[in-house]
Design an enzyme around this catalytic site. Structure first.
Site, short mmCIF file in Angstrom:
data_model
loop_
_atom_site.label_atom_id
_atom_site.label_comp_id
_atom_site.label_asym_id
_atom_site.label_seq_id
_atom_site.Cartn_x
_atom_site.Cartn_y
_atom_site.Cartn_z
N VAL A 197 0.80 -1.17 0.02
CA VAL A 197 -0.08 -0.13 -0.09
C VAL A 197 0.85 1.24 0.07
O VAL A 197 1.46 1.44 0.95
CB VAL A 197 -0.93 0.20 1.17
CG1 VAL A 197 -1.88 1.32 1.33
CG2 VAL A 197 -1.88 -1.30 1.34
N ASN A 219 1.40 5.74 -1.29
CA ASN A 219 0.59 6.86 -1.30
C ASN A 219 -0.12 7.12 -2.61
O ASN A 219 -1.09 7.49 -2.52
CB ASN A 219 1.34 8.10 -0.63
CG ASN A 219 1.95 8.06 0.66
OD1 ASN A 219 1.03 8.28 1.43
ND2 ASN A 219 3.00 7.88 0.75
N VAL A 268 -0.26 -2.00 -5.19
CA VAL A 268 0.41 -3.19 -5.74
C VAL A 268 0.17 -4.50 -4.95
O VAL A 268 0.32 -4.53 -4.09
CB VAL A 268 1.80 -2.94 -6.19
CG1 VAL A 268 2.19 -4.20 -7.11
CG2 VAL A 268 2.08 -1.78 -6.89
N ASP A 321 8.61 -0.30 3.49
CA ASP A 321 8.72 -0.44 2.18
C ASP A 321 10.20 -0.35 1.72
O ASP A 321 10.65 -1.26 0.81
CB ASP A 321 7.75 0.49 1.24
CG ASP A 321 8.11 2.01 1.40
OD1 ASP A 321 8.77 2.51 2.34
OD2 ASP A 321 7.97 2.66 0.59
#
Length: 254
Positions: free
Chosen positions: A7, A9, A13, A108
């Site tokens: 997730v 901004n 994906v 991430d």
């Protein structure tokens, strides 16, 4: 099968893994959902690929948008019978983090570093073209050393369009020349070649500090910029999904 969800901004994906094999993946615009909306959306995406939602037994999530987390957390048990694992503090990554405050590093970025080192070894620089353009450095011993954060291509373009009333929105493609013959080509030249130059300048400064390293790019616009970059050596657009799978397996095993 395992559902991996990244997730961001700008985009969400998602990918479906059977073991180490990525069977399918999707890129969606980030927006708010209820748990029911999200669960039904994923079931429809799976059905469109001929996949049985009942085969989903694991869900792993990386999220930099906390308001969306409750919908995903609620959809897991309600629609797939399993509780999602969110990558964050306390999760085993197998990678030492040499940051002043490890909790400040986005999930991430660590996921990309884990996947990059697992697949390509180190030392390594990972350039992620997301909402922000991030540079993450991994040592030869597999340590996360830190990196750099710059404005992303999308938000930079939005600022340009918003603040310069006479400049139109343009398609993000390579122009015929760095010397634009019209406004659209001039903007494309500034964006595409400008970001490629920024990437090369930062990578060269990092190499001056840590020596020669392999440079890997990921993210939605990685291909576009990599073609103009002198330092990017490989593009892996689905690196984060692979990292989610690896981290899930490490936590399940441990």
């Amino acid at each position: 099968m395992m559902l991996a969800i990244d997730v961001g901004n700008t985009n969400i994906v998602m990918g479906i893994f059977a073991g180490e094999k990525l069977l399918a993946h999707w890129r969606l615009t980030t927006r708010e959902w209820t748990a029911d909306e999200f669960g039904l959306l994923v079931k429809q995406l799976l059905a469109d690929r001929g996949m049985d939602p009942a085969a989903i037994v694991d869900i792993v999530v990386s999220s930099v948008v906390p308001p969306l987390n409750p919908a995903i957390e609620g959809a897991g048990p309600a629609y797939f019978g399993c509780r999602p694992l969110f990558v964050g503090p306390g999760i085993k990554t197998g990678m030492p983090i040499r940051y002043d405050n490890p909790r400040e590093v986005g999930a991430d970025r660590i996921i990309n570093a884990v996947a990059g080192y697992e697949l390509y070894g180190g030392p390594l620089i990972i350039v992620d073209f997301g909402t922000a353009t991030t540079f993450d450095v991994v040592s030869a011993r597999g340590e996360y050393l830190g990196g750099a954060i710059a404005p992303g291509i999308g938000i930079s373009c939005e600022a340009l369009f918003a603040r310069a009333a006479k400049l139109p929105r343009v398609e993000l493609v390579r122009p015929p020349s760095v010397i634009g013959k019209n406004t659209a080509q001039s903007m494309q030249a500034g964006i595409v070649f400008g970001f490629a130059g920024m990437v090369d300048a930062i990578v060269r400064r990092m190499r001056a500090e840590i020596g020669n390293v392999f440079v890997l790019a990921t993210g939605g616009l990685a291909d576009l910029i990599a073609r103009e970059s002198e330092t990017i050596q490989k593009v892996d657009p689905l690196l984060t999904l692979t990292g989610l799978r690896i981290i899930y397996e490490r936590n399940r095993a441990g």
